[in-house]
Design a protein around this motif. Structure first.
Motif, PDB file in Angstrom:
ATOM      1  N   PRO A 248      58.346  63.028 -40.531  1.00 20.83           N
ATOM      2  CA  PRO A 248      59.515  63.754 -41.323  1.00 20.83           C
ATOM      3  C   PRO A 248      59.425  65.341 -41.432  1.00 20.83           C
ATOM      4  CG  PRO A 248      57.959  61.957 -42.428  1.00 20.83           C
ATOM      5  CD  PRO A 248      57.413  62.397 -41.027  1.00 20.83           C
ATOM      6  N   THR A 249      58.042  65.625 -41.407  1.00 25.03           N
ATOM      7  CA  THR A 249      57.860  67.332 -41.596  1.00 25.03           C
ATOM      8  C   THR A 249      56.996  67.793 -40.352  1.00 25.03           C
ATOM      9  OG1 THR A 249      56.220  67.434 -42.966  1.00 25.03           O
ATOM     10  CG2 THR A 249      58.331  67.367 -44.193  1.00 25.03           C
ATOM     11  N   PRO A 250      56.915  69.166 -40.169  1.00 26.52           N
ATOM     12  CA  PRO A 250      56.248  69.559 -38.845  1.00 26.52           C
ATOM     13  C   PRO A 250      54.595  69.359 -39.584  1.00 26.52           C
ATOM     14  CG  PRO A 250      57.867  71.098 -39.319  1.00 26.52           C
ATOM     15  CD  PRO A 250      58.203  69.978 -40.152  1.00 26.52           C
ATOM     16  N   MET A 251      54.471  69.595 -40.922  1.00 23.34           N
ATOM     17  CA  MET A 251      52.977  69.387 -41.463  1.00 23.34           C
ATOM     18  C   MET A 251      52.553  68.138 -41.490  1.00 23.34           C
ATOM     19  SD  MET A 251      50.484  70.874 -42.591  1.00 23.34           S
ATOM     20  CE  MET A 251      50.592  72.780 -43.064  1.00 23.34           C
ATOM     21  N   ASP A 252      53.391  67.225 -41.362  1.00 23.33           N
ATOM     22  CA  ASP A 252      53.045  65.482 -41.293  1.00 23.33           C
ATOM     23  C   ASP A 252      52.267  65.540 -39.859  1.00 23.33           C
ATOM     24  OD1 ASP A 252      53.409  64.425 -43.617  1.00 23.33           O
ATOM     25  OD2 ASP A 252      55.698  64.436 -43.116  1.00 23.33           O
ATOM     26  N   ARG A 253      53.292  66.069 -38.916  1.00 23.40           N
ATOM     27  CA  ARG A 253      52.867  65.993 -37.557  1.00 23.40           C
ATOM     28  C   ARG A 253      51.312  66.698 -37.338  1.00 23.40           C
ATOM     29  NH1 ARG A 253      56.980  68.800 -33.940  1.00 23.40           N
ATOM     30  NH2 ARG A 253      56.290  70.598 -35.131  1.00 23.40           N
ATOM     31  N   MET A 254      51.408  68.010 -37.989  1.00 16.58           N
ATOM     32  CA  MET A 254      50.043  68.641 -37.712  1.00 16.58           C
ATOM     33  C   MET A 254      48.922  67.760 -38.460  1.00 16.58           C
ATOM     34  SD  MET A 254      48.549  71.762 -37.358  1.00 16.58           S
ATOM     35  CE  MET A 254      47.247  70.834 -36.794  1.00 16.58           C
ATOM     36  N   ARG A 255      49.215  67.417 -39.762  1.00 15.03           N
ATOM     37  CA  ARG A 255      48.088  66.656 -40.340  1.00 15.03           C
ATOM     38  C   ARG A 255      47.420  65.372 -39.381  1.00 15.03           C
ATOM     39  NH1 ARG A 255      46.338  68.543 -45.096  1.00 15.03           N
ATOM     40  NH2 ARG A 255      48.053  69.987 -46.284  1.00 15.03           N
TER      41      ARG A 255
END
Ligand SMILES: [Fe+2]
Ligand SMILES: [Fe+2]
Length: 358
Positions: free
Chosen positions: A165-172
C-alpha cells in the motif's frame, strides 16, 4: 604486511585506549617485491543503521558506533587510500537518516565509496541515496586492482512494485531480519549484463575485489543471508585468478572459499547478529569453515563488533579480526587445503559453543 596488534596500532596512531574497539576494517593490498603494482590499504566501515526517532532525535547507540568508526578511521596510520562503506547507512531509508548518516560520514578525512544496503533502498528504491552518492553499481581501478561495487539487494519486480500500500510498508517488510514477507535478494539480469561487459576489459591476472552488501553465496534464506542469483554472478568471476568478495549485511565474521573466490564478511558498527546455526528451528548453509565468535555478551553492546586488518600479500586475503572483550583471531588462506581457515580456533574444542535460541 601489517602485523600490528590493537595496542601497537593504537600506539602508532598516538592514542591509547584500554578495552577499546575500532569498528572499522583496514584492508591492505600487498603484491610482494616482484610485482610492479603498488601496495596500498583501504578501510571498510559497514552497517551503521542510523535510525530516526522523530524531530531531531536518532538512536544514540547507532550514531555512536558510526561516530566512533569515523573518529578512529581518521587516526589510521598509514592513511588508507580511500574508504568503503558497506551498506545499511540508514535503518528505514528516509532522507533524515541518510542525511544524518552522511553528516557523520562527512567528518571522515578521505574519499568514500558507498555500497547500497536494503535498508537504504526499499523506501524510494534508492532515489535519494543515488542523488547524494551516485550510481548504485560501478567499478573502478586502483593501483592494479579492479574493484567492482554491486547492488546485490534488488529483488523481483512483482514484489517491489505490486504488493505494498505504501513505500514504507515495503521498506518495513524488507527491513526485518526474520523476514516472512520479504523476498530473496538479487543482483539481477541487467546488472549481471553490465558486470559481464565490465569484466571483458579486465586481464585475467588482475586481482579483483567485489564489494556487495548481501553475501554472494547462499547462507540462510530465513534471514536473507542469501543472494538468489549468486551462482550466476560467481560464474562471471570464474575466469579470474584472484578474486575476493567482501560483504556486509550479516554483522558477523564469516569466511568461505567457493572455487577461485575467497569470501569475507566485514563487521557492523551498529550491532552483531548471532550465527544462524544457533537458530535451531531452521536449516542454514553457514560456510563450513566459519568459526563462531565466542558469543556476544548481551550486556555489552559493542561486543562482537570490531575491526580488521586485511593483508593481501599473495593474492589471498588474511583477515586479522580485533574483537573487543573477546579473543582476537586470524583467518588466513591455507595453501594446503586451498581455502581460508582460522589459524587458532578452527577446532571446535577450542571455542565456546554458540548459544542456542528457542
Ligand atoms: Fe545491516
Ligand atoms: Fe543489510
Amino acid at each position: 604486511m601489517i602485523r600490528l596488534n590493537r595496542r601497537e596500532f593504537l600506539k602508532s596512531t598516538g592514542v591509547f585506549m584500554i578495552g577499546s574497539t575500532l569498528p572499522i576494517n583496514l584492508v591492505k593490498v600487498a603484491y610482494g617485491a616482484q610485482s610492479p603494482a603498488e601496495d596500498f590499504t583501504f578501510a571498510y566501515i559497514s552497517d551503521a543503521h542510523i535510525q530516526h526517532l522523530g524531530g531531531g532525535k536518532f538512536v544514540r547507540n547507532w550514531d555512536r558506533g558510526l561516530i566512533r568508526a569515523v573518529q578512529e578511521a581518521n587516526l589510521l596510520s598509514p592513511r588508507p587510500d580511500f574508504f568503503l562503506f558497506g551498506g545499511d547507512l540508514a535503518q528505514l531509508g528516509t532522507k533524515e537518516e541518510i542525511d544524518h548518516g552522511l553528516e557523520i560520514m562527512s567528518k571522515l578525512r578521505g574519499q568514500v565509496r558507498y555500497v547500497m544496503g536494503e535498508h537504504d533502498y526499499y523506501l524510494d528504491l534508492g532515489e535519494y541515496w543515488e542523488s547524494k552518492l551516485g550510481p548504485q553499481y560501478y567499478s573502478f581501478d586502483h593501483k592494479g586492482v579492479h574493484f567492482i561495487v554491486l547492488n546485490s539487494i534488488l529483488t523481483h519486480h512483482d514484489w517491489t512494485f505490486n504488493r505494498w500500500p505504501t513505500p514504507m510498508d515495503r521498506m518495513r517488510a524488507m527491513a526485518r531480519l526474520d523476514n516472512p514477507e520479504g523476498s530473496p535478494f538479487l543482483v539481477g539480469e541487467k546488472q549481471r549484463a553490465w558486470l559481464k561487459k565490465d569484466l571483458e576489459k579486465v586481464n585475467k591476472n588482475v586481482p579483483i575485489i567485489v564489494c556487495s552488501h548481501s553475501p554472494l553465496q547462499k547462507i540462510y534464506k530465513g534471514w536473507n543471508f542469501w543472494t538468489d542469483d549468486a551462482e550466476k554472478v560467481v560464474a562471471l568471476l570464474k575466469p579470474f585468478k584472484k578474486v575476493t568478495v567482501l560483504y556486509g549485511h550479516v554483522h558477523q565474521i564469516q569466511y568461505n572459499q567457493i572455487e577461485n573466490i575467497s569470501f569475507h564478511a566485514v563487521m557492523a558498527t551498529a550491532w552483531p547478529w548471532p550465527y544462524p546455526q544457533s537458530y535451531t528451528q531452521a536449516r542454514n548453509n553457514l560456510p563450513a569453515l566459519t568459526v563462531p565468535m565466542n558469543r556476544a555478551d548481551p550486556f555489552f553492546e559493542r561486543d562482537a563488533t570490531g575491526w580488521q586488518f586485511i593483508n593481501w600479500k599473495t593474492g589471498h586475503v588474511d583477515m586479522h579480526y580485533q574483537l573487543p572483550n573477546n579473543l582476537d583471531r586470524t583467518v588466513a588462506f591455507n595453501r594446503k587445503i586451498g581455502q581460508p581457515e582460522d589459524t587458532k580456533y578452527q577446532d571446535s574444542q577450542k571455542r565456546i559453543p554458540p548459544q542456542k535460541h528457542f
